[in-house]
Design a protein around this motif. Structure first.
Motif, PDB file in Angstrom:
ATOM      1  N   GLY A  61       0.809  -1.286   0.014  1.00 43.33           N
ATOM      2  CA  GLY A  61      -0.008   0.012  -0.098  1.00 43.33           C
ATOM      3  C   GLY A  61       0.874   1.126  -0.174  1.00 43.33           C
ATOM      4  O   GLY A  61       0.628   1.994  -0.995  1.00 43.33           O
ATOM      5  N   PRO A  62       1.640   1.548   1.089  1.00 47.16           N
ATOM      6  CA  PRO A  62       2.620   2.677   0.945  1.00 47.16           C
ATOM      7  C   PRO A  62       3.575   2.546  -0.112  1.00 47.16           C
ATOM      8  O   PRO A  62       3.798   3.560  -0.839  1.00 47.16           O
ATOM      9  N   SER A  63       3.934   1.478  -0.577  1.00 48.90           N
ATOM     10  CA  SER A  63       4.896   1.434  -1.826  1.00 48.90           C
ATOM     11  C   SER A  63       4.223   1.941  -3.069  1.00 48.90           C
ATOM     12  O   SER A  63       5.074   2.281  -3.896  1.00 48.90           O
ATOM     13  N   ALA A  64       3.003   1.909  -3.201  1.00 48.47           N
ATOM     14  CA  ALA A  64       2.320   2.552  -4.533  1.00 48.47           C
ATOM     15  C   ALA A  64       2.263   3.771  -4.350  1.00 48.47           C
ATOM     16  O   ALA A  64       1.718   4.454  -5.517  1.00 48.47           O
ATOM     17  N   HIS A  65       2.607   4.456  -3.312  1.00 47.76           N
ATOM     18  CA  HIS A  65       2.341   6.090  -3.203  1.00 47.76           C
ATOM     19  C   HIS A  65       3.385   6.822  -4.234  1.00 47.76           C
ATOM     20  O   HIS A  65       4.555   6.310  -4.138  1.00 47.76           O
ATOM     21  N   PRO A  66       3.083   7.519  -5.329  1.00 53.50           N
ATOM     22  CA  PRO A  66       3.924   8.166  -5.997  1.00 53.50           C
ATOM     23  C   PRO A  66       5.227   8.647  -5.300  1.00 53.50           C
ATOM     24  O   PRO A  66       6.279   8.505  -5.775  1.00 53.50           O
ATOM     25  N   ASP A  67       5.019   9.498  -4.312  1.00 53.02           N
ATOM     26  CA  ASP A  67       6.001  10.098  -3.522  1.00 53.02           C
ATOM     27  C   ASP A  67       7.086   9.231  -2.951  1.00 53.02           C
ATOM     28  O   ASP A  67       8.491   9.238  -3.267  1.00 53.02           O
ATOM     29  N   ILE A  68       6.451   8.119  -2.478  1.00 57.65           N
ATOM     30  CA  ILE A  68       7.327   7.127  -1.796  1.00 57.65           C
ATOM     31  C   ILE A  68       8.073   6.355  -2.781  1.00 57.65           C
ATOM     32  O   ILE A  68       9.447   6.072  -2.735  1.00 57.65           O
ATOM     33  N   ALA A  69       7.360   6.022  -3.885  1.00 57.13           N
ATOM     34  CA  ALA A  69       8.018   5.206  -4.978  1.00 57.13           C
ATOM     35  C   ALA A  69       9.001   5.894  -5.708  1.00 57.13           C
ATOM     36  O   ALA A  69      10.337   5.509  -6.046  1.00 57.13           O
ATOM     37  N   ALA A  70       8.794   7.344  -5.686  1.00 49.53           N
ATOM     38  CA  ALA A  70       9.967   7.977  -6.614  1.00 49.53           C
ATOM     39  C   ALA A  70      11.228   8.384  -5.710  1.00 49.53           C
ATOM     40  O   ALA A  70      12.303   8.302  -6.050  1.00 49.53           O
ATOM     41  N   ALA A  71      10.972   8.446  -4.249  1.00 49.60           N
ATOM     42  CA  ALA A  71      12.156   8.690  -3.599  1.00 49.60           C
ATOM     43  C   ALA A  71      13.026   7.377  -3.288  1.00 49.60           C
ATOM     44  O   ALA A  71      14.200   7.201  -3.239  1.00 49.60           O
ATOM     45  N   ARG A  72      11.940   6.072  -3.272  1.00 50.00           N
ATOM     46  CA  ARG A  72      12.788   4.904  -3.503  1.00 50.00           C
ATOM     47  C   ARG A  72      13.785   4.675  -4.599  1.00 50.00           C
ATOM     48  O   ARG A  72      14.896   4.236  -4.551  1.00 50.00           O
ATOM     49  N   ARG A  73      13.087   5.082  -5.916  1.00 44.72           N
ATOM     50  CA  ARG A  73      13.998   4.991  -7.094  1.00 44.72           C
ATOM     51  C   ARG A  73      15.138   6.008  -7.246  1.00 44.72           C
ATOM     52  O   ARG A  73      16.139   5.493  -7.498  1.00 44.72           O
ATOM     53  N   PHE A  74      14.745   7.134  -6.377  1.00 42.15           N
ATOM     54  CA  PHE A  74      16.317   7.985  -6.360  1.00 42.15           C
ATOM     55  C   PHE A  74      17.341   7.268  -5.563  1.00 42.15           C
ATOM     56  O   PHE A  74      18.486   7.259  -6.071  1.00 42.15           O
ATOM     57  N   VAL A  75      16.889   6.756  -4.263  1.00 42.10           N
ATOM     58  CA  VAL A  75      17.751   6.294  -3.396  1.00 42.10           C
ATOM     59  C   VAL A  75      18.507   5.179  -4.085  1.00 42.10           C
ATOM     60  O   VAL A  75      19.770   4.813  -3.934  1.00 42.10           O
ATOM     61  N   ARG A  76      17.606   4.240  -4.645  1.00 41.34           N
ATOM     62  CA  ARG A  76      18.313   3.140  -5.250  1.00 41.34           C
ATOM     63  C   ARG A  76      19.287   3.214  -6.311  1.00 41.34           C
ATOM     64  O   ARG A  76      19.907   2.761  -6.748  1.00 41.34           O
ATOM     65  N   GLY A  77      18.735   4.295  -7.398  1.00 41.66           N
ATOM     66  CA  GLY A  77      19.635   4.750  -8.395  1.00 41.66           C
ATOM     67  C   GLY A  77      21.008   5.299  -7.813  1.00 41.66           C
ATOM     68  O   GLY A  77      21.995   4.938  -8.351  1.00 41.66           O
ATOM     69  N   LEU A  78      20.997   6.116  -6.808  1.00 42.28           N
ATOM     70  CA  LEU A  78      22.181   6.556  -6.173  1.00 42.28           C
ATOM     71  C   LEU A  78      23.116   5.473  -5.618  1.00 42.28           C
ATOM     72  O   LEU A  78      24.447   5.381  -6.006  1.00 42.28           O
ATOM     73  N   ASP A  79      22.647   4.222  -4.870  1.00 42.91           N
ATOM     74  CA  ASP A  79      23.266   3.283  -4.596  1.00 42.91           C
ATOM     75  C   ASP A  79      23.861   2.361  -5.694  1.00 42.91           C
ATOM     76  O   ASP A  79      24.867   1.950  -5.745  1.00 42.91           O
ATOM     77  N   ALA A  80      22.976   2.196  -6.793  1.00 41.95           N
ATOM     78  CA  ALA A  80      23.326   1.537  -7.839  1.00 41.95           C
ATOM     79  C   ALA A  80      24.561   2.351  -8.734  1.00 41.95           C
ATOM     80  O   ALA A  80      25.743   1.700  -9.010  1.00 41.95           O
ATOM     81  N   ALA A  81      24.607   3.654  -8.551  1.00 43.59           N
ATOM     82  CA  ALA A  81      25.700   4.517  -9.350  1.00 43.59           C
ATOM     83  C   ALA A  81      27.088   4.449  -8.377  1.00 43.59           C
ATOM     84  O   ALA A  81      28.100   4.305  -8.893  1.00 43.59           O
ATOM     85  N   VAL A  82      26.743   4.277  -7.119  1.00 42.37           N
ATOM     86  CA  VAL A  82      27.990   4.069  -6.285  1.00 42.37           C
ATOM     87  C   VAL A  82      28.535   2.674  -6.667  1.00 42.37           C
ATOM     88  O   VAL A  82      29.942   2.431  -6.586  1.00 42.37           O
ATOM     89  N   ALA A  83      27.898   1.471  -6.553  1.00 40.65           N
ATOM     90  CA  ALA A  83      28.333   0.175  -7.206  1.00 40.65           C
ATOM     91  C   ALA A  83      29.182   0.346  -8.523  1.00 40.65           C
ATOM     92  O   ALA A  83      30.077  -0.138  -8.543  1.00 40.65           O
ATOM     93  N   VAL A  84      28.264   0.944  -9.506  1.00 42.19           N
ATOM     94  CA  VAL A  84      29.018   1.248 -10.559  1.00 42.19           C
ATOM     95  C   VAL A  84      30.514   1.915 -10.530  1.00 42.19           C
ATOM     96  O   VAL A  84      31.593   1.516 -11.099  1.00 42.19           O
ATOM     97  N   ALA A  85      30.508   2.931  -9.860  1.00 41.17           N
ATOM     98  CA  ALA A  85      31.730   3.785  -9.403  1.00 41.17           C
ATOM     99  C   ALA A  85      32.838   2.967  -8.902  1.00 41.17           C
ATOM    100  O   ALA A  85      34.033   3.168  -9.190  1.00 41.17           O
TER     101      ALA A  85
END
Length: 601
Positions: free
Chosen positions: A190-214
Motif C-alpha cells: 500500500g505505501p509502496s504504491a504512493h507516487p512520492d514514496i516510489a519516486a524517493a525509493r527509485r532515487f535512493v536505489r539509483g544512487l546506490d547503484a551508481a556508487v556500485a558502478v563507480a
C-alpha cells in the motif's frame, strides 16, 4: 495510501528526499541560468562592458561543463542496475494456491497484490521493487522471475513489488501461520504504491547503484576518473538522504504493521515463535549438515525438507519443543506448491551458491545428494579423505609407521601411528624444554616419532595464539594440515566457476559466496576434525561402526545403531595435553582396534 500515522510520516520523509533531489538539480542548473541572464543582457544591450564580457566568456563554458557533468551523472543514476536479491522464481502455474492466498490477503488488507512471488533460501520475507528497466527483460535462466516483466510496455501504471518468501517458512510453517507472517509484509504494498514514496525509493536505489558502478574495478584511466567523480557525487547525495530514507522505511513498516493488525493477529503471535525456531533449525542445518557436503562437492537437494526433520528431532530431544511436533498433523504451507520437490531442489542449489559459492548447475564435481545417500556419499567419504590427508602430512613430516608386535608389517595406515605421534613423550613437551639424555642447550635427539627440526627462520607453530594451548606435536601437525589444506583449496578445480565461464550467473558482478556461513577453520579445529575422522575410520573398519547423519550435529558415528556423543572431549585431551589414555580406553570399550590398518579415501 491509507491514513495510518506511519504512512503519513513516510510520505513526509519521501518528500524530504525528493527535495534533496530538487536541490541537486537546482545547483546543476544555477550556472546555466546565470549564463542565460548574461547572454540575454548582452542581446538587449543592457549588460555591456569588459567586466560583463569577461563574466560571459568564463561562465558560459563553465555552465556547459556543469550541465554535461550533471547529465552524465543523471544518466549513470538512471541506467545503473539496482541490486536484486538472488531468488527462485515461482510462477502462478507452479503455485496457484499460494498466489490465491496472497491475493486474498491483499484484498482483506485493501492493498495492491504483489506482482509476483519468489523464494529465497533464508528465514526472512520482504517486498522487492524490480521495475527498473535494467531488470528486464530478464535473462533466460530467470525469465519468469517477474510475471510479465518482458511485456511491460506501459510505465504509467505502477507495478507492485515482488513478494520474496523464505523457503524454510513454506516447509516448516502451517498454512495459517504463513498467512499470519506474510500479512504485515503484503500490507507494505500500500505505501509502496504512493507516487512520492516510489519516486524517493527509485532515487535512493539509483544512487546506490551508481556508487556500485563507480566502485567496480576498471582499467581505463579516463573511465576511472569520470566514474570517480560520479561516485563522489552519488555518495554525497546518499549521505544527505540517509536519515530521511531510513525514517521513510520505518514509517512504511509501521504503517504496514498497523494495517495488518486486523488480520490473524492472535495467530501471528504464535507464528512469530515459529519464525525464530525455523531460523535456528535452518542455521544449524546449513552449518552442521550442508556445509560438509558442499566442501565435498555435493549439495543436498532437499534442504527445506531437512529443516522439518531437524526441528522434529529438536522437539524429540528438547522438552521445551515438545509442543511443536503436534503441529505436523496440520497442513504444511508447502502444499500450496504444485511440485514442492522441484522448488526445494532449486532453493537448495541457490543456497549452495550463496553460502558456499558452488556452480550454477550440476556437474561431475558438483552433484546433488539425497538425504538417504548422505551417510555413504558424504560422511564416509569425508572421513576417509581427511584420514588420507592426515597420513599424507605425517609422511611428509617423516613420522614412521606404528611399531609393536601387533602393528602391520606392510606399513599400512593405522590409528596407532597418529596416537603414538601425538602422545609420544619424546615430543610432547613444552616449547623450550630439553629432552632427557641430551645436553643442556644441545640439539634434540631424533627418535622414531619425533617431528623434524624446524627450518631456521620459519615461524614456530607454538607462537600461534590458536595453538598456544596445545602440545608441540599437535601444534606442528595442525600447522602442516592447515598449509596442506590451503594448497588443495588454492589448486584450480572444475567445480570452481571462472569469471569468464560463469559471469552470467553472478548477481551484480559480486563474487560468490555472497554470505559465507563460517570463517575459515583454525588449525586446532582442522586437527580435531582430522583426528576424529581417523578414529571414525578405524571404528568402521575394525568394529563394524557405520557413518550416520544427525540432523542437529551433522556427520556422526553410529555404533550398534546408536550415535556416539562423547568422542570430542577425548580428542581435545589428546591435542591439548598429549594424553591418549582417555581415548585409548574409549576405543577399548567399544572394541575398536587402533593397530589395525584402515581404508583411506
Amino acid at each position: 495510501m491509507g491514513v495510518e500515522a506511519g504512512a503519513q510520516a513516510a510520505r513526509a520523509r519521501a518528500l524530504a528526499v525528493l527535495r534533496i533531489r530538487s536541490r541537486a538539480l537546482a545547483v546543476a542548473l544555477l550556472p546555466a541560468a546565470v549564463a542565460v541572464i548574461l547572454l540575454a543582457g548582452a542581446a538587449g544591450d543592457r549588460l555591456e562592458g569588459p567586466v560583463w564580457d569577461t563574466a560571459r566568456w568564463v561562465l558560459t563554458p563553465f555552465a556547459v561543463l556543469v550541465l554535461l557533468a550533471a547529465a552524465g551523472i543523471a544518466l549513470v543514476v538512471a541506467r545503473a542496475r539496482p541490486a536484486m536479491s538472488p531468488t527462485v522464481p515461482v510462477t502462478e502455474e507452479a503455485a496457484p494456491d499460494l498466489y490465491r492466498m496472497v491475493r486474498d490477503l491483499a484484498d482483506r488488507l485493501d492493498v495492491p497484490a504483489p506482482s509476483a512471488i519468489a523464494l529465497t533460501p533464508d528465514c526472512d520475507s520482504w517486498l522487492e521493487d524490480r521495475t527498473h528497466p535494467a531488470h528486464g527483460p530478464p535473462p533466460a535462466e530467470e525469465h519468469h522471475d517477474i510475471a510479465g516483466a518482458g511485456r511491460q510496455a506501459h510505465r504509467r501504471h505502477p507495478v507492485a513489488p515482488v513478494l520474496v518468501i523464505g523457503s524454510p517458512f513454506l516447509w516448516w510453517m502451517r498454512v495459517g501461520e504463513l498467512r499470519a507472517v506474510l500479512a504485515p509484509v503484503i500490507a507494505g504494498t500500500g505505501p509502496s504504491a504512493h507516487p512520492d514514496i516510489a519516486a524517493a525509493r527509485r532515487f535512493v536505489r539509483g544512487l546506490d547503484a551508481a556508487v556500485a558502478v563507480a566502485s567496480a574495478p576498471r582499467r581505463e584511466p579516463v573511465s576511472r576518473v569520470v566514474l570517480a567523480g560520479v561516485g563522489w557525487v552519488a555518495r554525497l547525495l546518499l549521505r544527505s538522504c540517509r536519515v530521511h530514507a531510513g525514517e521513510m522505511e520505518r514509517g512504511v513498516a509501521a504503517a504496514a504493521a498497523e494495517r495488518a493488525q486486523a488480520v490473524d493477529y492472535g495467530l501471528r503471535i504464535v507464528a512469530q515463535e515459529q519464525v525464530g525456531l525455523a531460523y535456528a533449525g535452518w542455521d544449524r542445518l546449513l552449518t552442521r549438515v550442508a556445509l560438509p557436503a558442499w566442501r565435498m562437492g555435493r549439495w543436498p537437494s532437499r534442504l527445506d525438507a531437512g529443516v522439518v526433520a531437524a526441528l522434529t528431532e529438536l522437539s524429540r530431544r528438547d522438552r521445551l519443543a515438545e509442543g511443536f511436533a503436534s503441529r505436523l498433523g496440520e497442513r504444511p504451507a508447502c502444499d500450496l506448491l504444485e511440485e514442492p520437490g522441484t522448488v526445494d531442489e532449486a532453493a537448495s542449489l541457490l543456497a549452495a551458491r550463496l553460502f558456499h559459492g558452488g556452480p550454477a548447475g550440476s556437474g561431475p564435481d558438483w552433484s546433488p545428494v539425497d538425504w538417504s545417500e548422505y551417510p555413504d556419499e558424504v560422511v564416509d567419504r569425508k572421513w576417509r579423505l581427511d584420514a588420507a590427508r592426515l597420513h599424507r602430512v605425517l609422511d611428509t613430516m617423516g613420522v614412521r609407521p606404528a611399531s609393536g608386535p601387533t602393528a602391520p608389517a606392510t606399513g599400512a595406515p593405522t590409528l596407532s601411528r597418529v596416537l603414538d605421534h601425538l602422545a609420544d613423550p619424546g615430543t610432547a613437551r613444552p616449547a623450550g624444554s630439553t629432552p632427557a639424555g641430551s645436553p643442556a642447550g644441545g640439539p634434540a635427539v631424533s627418535g622414531p616419532h619425533t617431528a623434524p627440526a624446524r627450518t631456521p627462520g620459519a615461524p614456530d607453530p607454538l607462537d600461534d595464539e590458536d595453538l598456544s594451548g596445545t602440545t608441540a606435536p599437535s601444534a606442528t601437525l595442525a600447522a602442516r594440515l592447515s598449509a596442506e589444506l590451503a594448497r588443495e583449496e588454492a589448486a584450480p578445480s572444475p567445480a570452481t566457476p571462472s569469471p569468464a565461464s560463469d559471469a552470467a550467473a553472478l548477481w551484480d558482478d559480486r563474487a560468490l559466496p555472497l554470505f559465507p556461513l563460517q570463517p575459515p577453520r583454525t588449525a586446532r579445529e582442522l586437527l580435531a576434525d582430522h583426528l576424529t575422522a581417523m578414529v571414525c575410520c578405524a571404528a568402521m573398519d575394525t568394529a563394524g561402526a557405520a557413518p550416520g547423519l544427525d540432523w542437529l550435529d551433522g556427520p556422526t558415528l553410529l555404533i550398534d545403531g546408536e550415535r556416539t556423543a562423547d568422542l570430542a572431549p577425548k580428542v581435545l585431551t589428546l591435542i591439548e595435553d598429549g594424553d591418549a589414555t582417555p581415548l585409548r580406553v574409549w576405543l577399548s570399550q567399544l572394541g575398536i582396534r587402533p593397530e589395525k590398518p584402515v581404508r583411506l579415501g
